[in-house]
Design a protein around this motif. Structure first.
Motif, PDB file in Angstrom:
ATOM      1  N   GLN B 461     -28.377  38.156  39.106  1.00 36.53           N
ATOM      2  CA  GLN B 461     -27.961  38.041  37.703  1.00 36.53           C
ATOM      3  C   GLN B 461     -28.594  39.130  36.852  1.00 36.53           C
ATOM      4  O   GLN B 461     -27.920  39.805  36.084  1.00 36.53           O
ATOM      5  CB  GLN B 461     -28.415  36.696  37.149  1.00 36.53           C
ATOM      6  N   PHE B 462     -29.911  39.292  37.030  1.00 35.59           N
ATOM      7  CA  PHE B 462     -30.600  40.268  36.197  1.00 35.59           C
ATOM      8  C   PHE B 462     -30.230  41.688  36.594  1.00 35.59           C
ATOM      9  O   PHE B 462     -30.260  42.593  35.777  1.00 35.59           O
ATOM     10  CB  PHE B 462     -32.107  40.048  36.251  1.00 35.59           C
ATOM     11  N   LEU B 463     -29.881  41.875  37.865  1.00 28.76           N
ATOM     12  CA  LEU B 463     -29.421  43.202  38.287  1.00 28.76           C
ATOM     13  C   LEU B 463     -28.107  43.536  37.594  1.00 28.76           C
ATOM     14  O   LEU B 463     -27.930  44.634  37.059  1.00 28.76           O
ATOM     15  CB  LEU B 463     -29.239  43.236  39.809  1.00 28.76           C
ATOM     16  N   GLU B 464     -27.210  42.577  37.592  1.00 30.01           N
ATOM     17  CA  GLU B 464     -25.899  42.865  37.011  1.00 30.01           C
ATOM     18  C   GLU B 464     -25.943  42.873  35.488  1.00 30.01           C
ATOM     19  O   GLU B 464     -25.069  43.458  34.848  1.00 30.01           O
ATOM     20  CB  GLU B 464     -24.876  41.857  37.521  1.00 30.01           C
ATOM     21  N   TRP B 465     -26.965  42.259  34.935  1.00 32.61           N
ATOM     22  CA  TRP B 465     -27.105  42.268  33.479  1.00 32.61           C
ATOM     23  C   TRP B 465     -27.203  43.691  32.931  1.00 32.61           C
ATOM     24  O   TRP B 465     -26.727  43.981  31.845  1.00 32.61           O
ATOM     25  CB  TRP B 465     -28.352  41.477  33.082  1.00 32.61           C
ATOM     26  N   ILE B 466     -27.834  44.607  33.709  1.00 32.73           N
ATOM     27  CA  ILE B 466     -28.044  45.956  33.181  1.00 32.73           C
ATOM     28  C   ILE B 466     -26.741  46.733  33.103  1.00 32.73           C
ATOM     29  O   ILE B 466     -26.676  47.753  32.455  1.00 32.73           O
ATOM     30  CB  ILE B 466     -29.081  46.764  33.984  1.00 32.73           C
TER      31      ILE B 466
END
Lengths: 185, 486
Positions: B461-466
Motif C-alpha cells: 500500500q505504502f509503495l503504491e501510495w508514492i
C-alpha cells in the motif's frame, strides 16, 4: 481495460524501426519480462566471473602434481565444488534472475521487480526522472541487447539486457513521459 | 578602473587551515600509526604534508584574482587548472559577508557570492578587508533588491533563538559519542608507548581508588567514555552557540557558532524532508532535535544536505514548532506498526548483532564469557525497535518512524520522493513481511528512510501510495490493490 501494446511483446524485433509516440501515452499497463536472450548474455558474463573459482582446484592440482602431500580426494572435492558453483552461477542464477525480472512503465511511474533471493520492488515516479540512458557492454552488444539506466536526483535504477529496439523504445518512452509529467505541474 | 586584485595574504593561511581541516582524520591516523617506539616517520609525514599544504596555500593565494567589470564579478583561480568564474550582477542573489576565527584575528572578512538556479554557481573570496568587501557589495548589488530584502525581513520574520540553559542541556545530552569515542580510543591505544603500563596502572589507581579490584579494562573504558563525553559537550557548545533560526517568507535562515559564525539560508522549495531525532541521552528527558534534508543548493564549506533545523526541543513541542516553521510538514497520521510476528525477527536480529561482539570476546578475552550479559540490552533494544517502528500517511505527507539505537522519525512529502522500494527475503516471505525504503534527494545524493518487517499488504500500500496515480484514485486506496507481487 488493461491493454498490451503490440510493439513491446516479443514479436517486436525489427531493428531500426522508428516509432511515433502520439496517442501512445496510455501505454503498457502490464508488467513486461526481459527477452530470453538476456539469459544467454548473463550466462556468458557469469562464466567469466566464475573463472576465479577455478583457481582453487587449479592450485590444489598444482600441489597434487608437484607435491605428493595432497591426497586425490581433496583435489576431487575442490573440483566438484568448483563445478557445483560454476553450474550455479552459469545455469541456475541467470534462469532465476530472468524469471524474477519484471518491469512496467506508464505515464505515472516506473515499476521494477527483481531479485534472486531478496525480491525488490521499486517504484519511481516518472516525474522524478532526471535522465535515461541506454548502455551496452561488449557481451550485451554481441547479443544485440542493452541496459536502460534511469537516474533521479538521488538514485539510479537499471532495467538490464533489453533487446536493442525495446531498450530504445523504453528509453524514449520514459523521457517522453517524464517531460510530459513535468509539464503537467 | 577595476584592476584584477588579490586577496589579503592571510588567504594563504586560511587555505592551509582548510586543507588541514579537510584531512585531519588522515593526519591523525598517520600521526598515531607512524609514531611507533623506534621510528617516528608519522611525524615527518604530517610535517611534510603541512609544509606542502602551506606552499599550496601560498601559490593558490597568488593565483587567485578577482575583479568587477561591467557589473560582472570575475574570479580566476587554480594552481594547475585555471578556473574562471563569471557572475553577472543580475544573477547574484546572496552576498554573504562573514568572519571566521582567522579572519577575525587579522580583522578581515570572507565574502561569499551565491546565485540561484539549478546550476548554482558559487564563489568565495576568502580574506579581504572589510572596506574592500563593502566596495564589492556596492558594485555587485542590483539597485532594487536590497530594499525589498530589508522590508521583508522587518515585516514577516519569526525568530527562534536557543537559550543558554537549553544550550547547556543540549551539550550535556549530545549523544555524539561515536566519532569522539573512536578518536579518544585511538589516542589511548598509543598511550602505552609513551607511558609504561605500571605507571599507567598506578595513575588509574590514584584516579579511581575504589577501582583497584575492578580491573584496568573497566576503568580505562570509563575514562575514555568520560573524555569523549567532554569532547562532545564542548563540540556541541561551540557548534550551536547562539543558534538562531529566522523564518522568512521564502527561506529559513540559520545562524550559529561560537568561534566561527556560520550562516545558512535554506529556501523552502529546497527542503526535501525533515527528521526528528531523539538522541539516546535526550529521549528519557523528552527532548529531541530536528534535522532538515535539503538539496540542490550546494555550499562549499558544508555541503548542504542535513542541516540542524533546531538542536534541542521538547518532544511535545515539536509538532507546534513544525506548524509554525514549516507548516506543510505538519501531519497528523494514524500510524501502522509491524505485526506481532515481526517481533521475533527484530529480536533475532539483535541477537545476531550482539553475537558478533560476544563470540570473539568469549574466545579471546579473559572473563569474556560475561559479555553474554550483552544479550539483555540487545533484546531490550530489539523490542524497542519493534515497538517504535511506525509508518503512516495523511494526505500528501508520510511519516516513518524507526529506531536503530535512538528513535528517529522522518516526515516526507509525496512529491519529494525520488523512489520507494520494498524488499522481501525468503524468511520474510514465509511470514508475509517486507522491508520498506524511501529515498529523497539530499545534497548531491540521496537519503533513505527505511522501516523493517511491515506486513506485506501494508508495504505494498505504502509503495503504491508514492505513485502520482494514487492521488487521483485516493478513495480506492483502502481497497486491496496489492495483488501485483503474487
Amino acid at each position: 481495460m488493461r491493454e498490451k501494446l503490440i510493439w513491446l511483446t516479443n514479436g517486436f524485433h525489427s531493428p531500426g524501426s522508428t516509432f511515433d509516440f502520439k496517442g501512445m501515452i496510455n501505454s503498457q499497463k502490464e508488467q513486461q519480462t526481459l527477452p530470453s536472450a538476456s539469459k544467454k548474455a548473463w550466462r556468458i558474463n557469469n562464466s567469466l566471473w566464475s573463472l576465479p573459482i577455478w583457481l582453487v582446484p587449479g592450485y590444489v592440482g598444482f600441489l597434487y602434481v608437484f607435491n605428493a602431500e595432497v591426497s586425490i580426494w581433496i583435489l576431487l572435492l575442490t573440483v566438484i565444488g568448483a563445478i557445483f558453483l560454476t553450474a550455479l552461477f552459469v545455469f541456475l542464477l541467470p534462469e532465476i534472475r530472468w524469471k524474477r525480472w519484471k518491469y512496467r512503465v506508464d505515464e505515472h511511474e516506473i515499476d521494477l521487480e527483481h531479485g534472486i533471493f531478496i525480491i525488490r520492488r521499486t517504484l519511481i515516479p516518472v516525474k522524478r526522472v532526471q535522465h535515461v540512458d541506454t548502455r551496452q557492454g561488449p557481451i550485451l552488444r554481441s547479443y544485440n541487447l542493452g541496459d536502460v539506466v534511469i537516474s533521479t536526483a538521488a538514485t539510479t535504477h537499471k532495467i538490464p539486457a533489453l533487446s536493442e529496439p525495446t531498450a530504445d523504445q523504453v528509453r524514449s518512452e520514459i523521457s517522453t513521459f517524464a517531460r510530459k509529467a513535468k509539464d503537467d505541474v | 578602473m577595476f584592476e584584477p586584485r588579490r586577496q589579503h595574504p592571510v588567504a594563504g593561511l586560511t587555505q592551509l587551515l582548510h586543507i588541514l581541516k579537510e584531512n585531519w582524520i588522515t593526519l591523525l591516523i598517520l600521526f598515531f600509526v607512524g609514531t611507533g617506539s623506534e621510528s617516528a616517520w608519522g611525524i615527518y609525514a604530517v610535517l611534510g604534508f603541512t609544509v606542502l599544504s602551506a606552499v599550496g596555500g601560498v601559490i593558490s593565494w597568488w593565483r587567485f584574482t578577482y575583479q568587477v567589470e561591467d557589473g560582472e564579478l570575475q574570479i580566476k583561480q587554480g594552481i594547475f587548472v585555471r578556473k574562471q568564474l563569471y557572475l553577472s550582477r543580475e544573477r547574484i542573489q546572496v552576498i554573504d559577508i562573514s568572519a571566521g576565527l582567522v579572519q577575525r584575528v587579522f580583522d578581515l572578512v570572507s565574502v561569499e557570492v551565491k546565485t540561484a538556479g539549478s546550476t548554482s554557481k558559487e564563489a568565495k573570496i576568502d580574506a579581504i578587508t572589510r572596506t574592500e568587501a563593502e566596495r564589492l557589495k556596492r558594485l555587485l548589488r542590483s539597485e532594487e533588491l536590497p530594499k525589498e530584502d530589508e522590508a521583508v525581513k522587518s515585516e514577516t520574520s519569526k525568530t527562534y533563538k536557543i537559550g543558554i540553559k537549553e544550550l547547556f542541556l543540549a551539550a550535556f545530552t549530545s549523544g555524539n559519542f561515536g566519532v569522539t569515542l573512536s578518536i579518544v580510543g585511538g589516542a589511548f591505544s598509543q598511550i602505552d608507548q609513551v607511558i609504561d603500563e605500571d605507571r599507567m596502572l598506578r595513575f588509574f589507581e590514584w584516579l579511581i581508588p575504589a577501582s583497584v579490584g575492578v580491573g584496568l579494562v573497566f576503568t580505562t573504558l570509563l575514562f575514555v567514555v568520560i573524555i569523549s563525553w567532554l569532547f562532545s559537550i564542548f563540540g556541541t557548545l561551540i557548534k550551536y552557540y547562539d543558534f538562531t533560526l529566522t523564518v522568512k517568507d521564502d527561506a529559513l535562515l540559520i545562524k550559529r557558532g561560537l568561534f566561527e559564525q556560520k550562516q545558512l539560508t535554506i529556501p523552502f522549495d529546497r527542503i526535501q524532508a525533515i527528521q526528528i531525532k531523539e538522541e539516546l541521552l535526550r529521549e528519557p528527558f523528552g527532548y529531541a532535535s530536528i534535522v532538515l534534508e535539503s538539496a540542490g543548493y550546494a555550499d562549499q564549506q558544508q555541503s548542504l544536505n542535513s542541516t540542524t533545523l533546531y538542536p534541542f526541543l521538547k518532544k511535545v513541542e515539536v509538532q507546534q514548532f513544525i506548524q509554525q516553521v514549516i507548516p506543510e510538514y505538519n501531519a497528523c497520521v494514524e500510524p501502522v506498526n509491524p505485526p506481532f510476528v515481526a517481533l521475533r525477527r527484530y529480536l533475532l536480529r539483535m541477537v545476531w548483532v550482539s553475537l558478533i561482539v560476544i563470540v570473539p570476546a568469549w574466545i579471546f578475552v579473559p572473563y569474556g564469557v560475561y559479555s553474554l550479559f550483552l544479550l539483555i540490552p540487545a533484546l531490550i533494544i530489539g523490542y524497542a525497535q519493534y515497538r517504535d517502528a511506525e509508518i503512516g500517511i495523511s494526505g500528501d505527507t508520510m511519516m516513518v518512524q524507526w529506531r536503530l539505537l535512538s528513535r528517529k522519525a522522518a516526515i516526507v512529502r509525496k512529491h519529494r520522493i525520488q523512489s520507494a522500494e520494498t524488499k522481501v527475503n525468503p524468511f520474510q516471505r514465509r511470514l508475509g513481511l517486507m522491508n520498506y525504503t524511501l529515498t529523497v534527494a539530499s545534497g548531491s545524493g540521496g537519503r533513505t528512510f527505511a522501516i523493517r518487517e511491515l506486513e506485506k499488504e501494508t508495504g505494498n500500500q505504502f509503495l503504491e501510495w508514492i505513485s502520482p496515480a494514487s492521488t487521483k484514485q485516493k478513495e480506492s486506496f483502502d481497497t486491496d490493490q496489492n495483488s501485483i507481487i503474487d
